[in-house]
Design a protein around this motif. Sequence first.
Motif, short mmCIF file in Angstrom:
data_model
loop_
_atom_site.label_atom_id
_atom_site.label_comp_id
_atom_site.label_asym_id
_atom_site.label_seq_id
_atom_site.Cartn_x
_atom_site.Cartn_y
_atom_site.Cartn_z
N THR A 1 0.80 -1.22 0.00
CA THR A 1 0.00 0.00 0.00
C THR A 1 0.84 1.27 0.00
OG1 THR A 1 -0.14 -0.06 2.43
CG2 THR A 1 -1.92 -1.12 1.18
N ALA A 2 2.14 1.14 0.25
CA ALA A 2 3.00 2.33 0.28
C ALA A 2 3.16 2.91 -1.12
CB ALA A 2 4.37 1.96 0.85
N LYS A 3 3.28 4.21 -1.18
CA LYS A 3 3.52 4.89 -2.45
C LYS A 3 4.28 6.18 -2.20
CE LYS A 3 -0.93 7.34 -2.41
NZ LYS A 3 -2.16 7.63 -3.19
N VAL A 4 4.94 6.65 -3.23
CA VAL A 4 5.71 7.89 -3.12
C VAL A 4 4.73 9.06 -3.00
CG1 VAL A 4 7.39 9.39 -4.22
CG2 VAL A 4 7.57 6.92 -4.49
N GLN A 5 4.73 9.71 -1.85
CA GLN A 5 3.80 10.80 -1.62
C GLN A 5 4.32 11.72 -0.51
OE1 GLN A 5 0.11 9.09 -0.23
NE2 GLN A 5 1.04 8.19 1.58
N ASP A 6 4.04 13.00 -0.68
CA ASP A 6 4.28 14.01 0.36
C ASP A 6 5.71 14.00 0.88
OD1 ASP A 6 1.58 14.72 0.17
OD2 ASP A 6 1.01 13.20 1.64
N LEU A 7 6.68 13.74 0.02
CA LEU A 7 8.07 13.74 0.45
C LEU A 7 8.55 15.17 0.65
CD1 LEU A 7 10.52 11.82 0.91
CD2 LEU A 7 11.24 12.45 -1.41
N PRO A 8 8.97 15.55 1.86
CA PRO A 8 9.43 16.92 2.09
C PRO A 8 10.68 17.23 1.27
CG PRO A 8 8.95 15.81 4.17
CD PRO A 8 8.95 14.75 3.10
N LEU A 9 10.61 18.29 0.47
CA LEU A 9 11.70 18.67 -0.42
C LEU A 9 11.91 20.18 -0.32
CD1 LEU A 9 13.69 17.80 -2.72
CD2 LEU A 9 11.85 18.39 -4.32
N SER A 10 13.10 20.59 0.08
CA SER A 10 13.43 22.02 0.13
C SER A 10 13.66 22.53 -1.29
CB SER A 10 14.69 22.26 0.97
OG SER A 10 14.51 21.81 2.29
N ILE A 11 13.32 23.79 -1.49
CA ILE A 11 13.55 24.40 -2.79
C ILE A 11 13.85 25.88 -2.57
CG2 ILE A 11 11.09 24.80 -3.18
CD1 ILE A 11 11.69 24.22 -6.19
N SER A 12 14.90 26.36 -3.20
CA SER A 12 15.31 27.76 -3.04
C SER A 12 15.73 28.33 -4.38
CB SER A 12 16.47 27.87 -2.05
OG SER A 12 17.65 27.29 -2.60
N GLY A 13 15.66 29.66 -4.49
CA GLY A 13 16.06 30.33 -5.72
C GLY A 13 15.10 31.43 -6.08
N PRO A 14 15.26 32.01 -7.27
CA PRO A 14 14.35 33.06 -7.73
C PRO A 14 12.91 32.56 -7.77
CG PRO A 14 16.31 32.95 -9.12
CD PRO A 14 16.36 31.76 -8.22
N ALA A 15 11.99 33.41 -7.38
CA ALA A 15 10.59 33.02 -7.26
C ALA A 15 10.03 32.45 -8.56
CB ALA A 15 9.75 34.20 -6.80
N ALA A 16 10.39 33.06 -9.69
CA ALA A 16 9.86 32.59 -10.98
C ALA A 16 10.34 31.18 -11.28
CB ALA A 16 10.28 33.55 -12.09
N GLN A 17 11.62 30.92 -11.06
CA GLN A 17 12.16 29.59 -11.31
C GLN A 17 11.57 28.57 -10.35
OE1 GLN A 17 16.48 29.84 -11.22
NE2 GLN A 17 16.55 29.71 -13.46
N VAL A 18 11.44 28.95 -9.09
CA VAL A 18 10.88 28.04 -8.09
C VAL A 18 9.47 27.61 -8.49
CG1 VAL A 18 10.03 27.89 -5.72
CG2 VAL A 18 12.28 28.86 -6.17
N SER A 19 8.66 28.56 -8.92
CA SER A 19 7.29 28.25 -9.32
C SER A 19 7.27 27.30 -10.51
CB SER A 19 6.54 29.54 -9.66
OG SER A 19 5.23 29.26 -10.09
N GLN A 20 8.13 27.55 -11.50
CA GLN A 20 8.18 26.69 -12.68
C GLN A 20 8.62 25.27 -12.34
OE1 GLN A 20 10.76 28.72 -15.43
NE2 GLN A 20 9.27 30.34 -15.90
N VAL A 21 9.63 25.16 -11.49
CA VAL A 21 10.14 23.84 -11.13
C VAL A 21 9.10 23.07 -10.31
CG1 VAL A 21 11.87 22.62 -9.75
CG2 VAL A 21 12.56 24.48 -11.26
N GLU A 22 8.44 23.74 -9.38
CA GLU A 22 7.41 23.07 -8.59
C GLU A 22 6.29 22.54 -9.48
OE1 GLU A 22 6.07 25.77 -5.61
OE2 GLU A 22 7.83 25.49 -4.31
N LYS A 23 5.86 23.35 -10.45
CA LYS A 23 4.81 22.91 -11.37
C LYS A 23 5.27 21.72 -12.20
CE LYS A 23 2.50 27.41 -11.76
NZ LYS A 23 2.17 28.54 -12.67
N ALA A 24 6.54 21.76 -12.63
CA ALA A 24 7.06 20.67 -13.44
C ALA A 24 7.14 19.38 -12.64
CB ALA A 24 8.43 21.05 -13.99
N LEU A 25 7.59 19.46 -11.40
CA LEU A 25 7.69 18.27 -10.56
C LEU A 25 6.31 17.71 -10.24
CD1 LEU A 25 10.54 19.30 -8.08
CD2 LEU A 25 10.67 17.63 -9.94
#
Length: 369
Positions: A40-64
């Motif tokens: 029943t385990a699955k990859v979910q809600d893994l805490p991941l830090s992200i830093s950098g310019p706001a525009a890049q951060v938003s794009q990367v989060e959407k892509a992931l």
Amino acid sequence: MSTVSVPPAPTPWRRIMAIGVGLAAIVAVVVLAFSWPSTTAKVQDLPLSISGPAAQVSQVEKALDASAPGSFSFVSADDRGDAVAQIKDRTTYGAVVLGDSPEVLTSSAASTITNQLLTSIAPKLQAQLTQAAHAAGVPATQVVEVKLTDVVPLASTDPRGSGLTAAAFPLTLGGMLGGLAASLLIVGAWRRVAAVSAYVVVAGLALGGILQGWFGVLQGNYFVNAAAITLTLLAISATIVGVTSLVGRIGSLVGPVVFLLIANPISSATQPLQFLPQPWGQVGQWFPPGAGNTLLRDLSYFPDAGTVFPWLVVAGWSALGVALALIGHFRQGIKVDLVQEQLPAAEARHSHPAHSTEPAHDRHPAHVA
């Protein structure tokens, strides 16, 4: 004169069927308990830090999110140093650092599963950033390099983390062994407590020596690691002894049922607790197998992580077991006192019956002149 032995009566068919069904049910429960977390385990809600310019951060989060929906829980970091600190105090399992020097930070010591997952992000991130750079006018021949860094690597003596993972089950089994042996072979609550106390101290030092000094699975301070092992063993064995002292030998079943079938499968020894169906990942950390495993991992590789909670969990279960043994001791003492108080009265009634069935003239014969 010879005696003829009578063969025992055959077991009734109804009892045979009941035994068969009962054993099948036990096997089914065991298989369910051990297979349920992994299936029943699955990859979910893994805490991941992200830093950098706001525009890049938003794009990367959407892509992931688009490539792996629900897999990550993003945590904001001010810069690379803050991201590293979050990994080392176990707030996150890794990080994505954007900007002039993009980088993916992993931590194989936290989990080999998450380390592989985050490692696979690097090439995808590199392709995404390169494409964005080309769209912004960067020559097509240039490629944005994304560095991959293991911030908290596993020790060379346990490069795959298999030793640390494998050590979790023997701790549970060792605690059960001590508790069951003391409960079934020793009479007296305090004698049982004394027996398991001696056992866990010796076992803690021995297991610490094997896992750290011999195999190199554990890192850090040997005596602190041995203390964590000792308290984890005591938490399990003392609870078994306490329940047995309180309710009788049937209480020894608390070990196989609570610690082996319930707590061990949800201890998150082989995978992040976030991957288990919630809230079972968090629930598992309130039991000795889960808390003990987390404690040993943090003591070995994450000295900046807070370890107060797992220490309190194993100490709390240990105190609960001793308290239950204390209650059982006094309850048994009260029962013994009551029996001793009733014995003299029973003996008196047997020696001088208050209500005899004999005729009065037989009990008090008349004097003949």
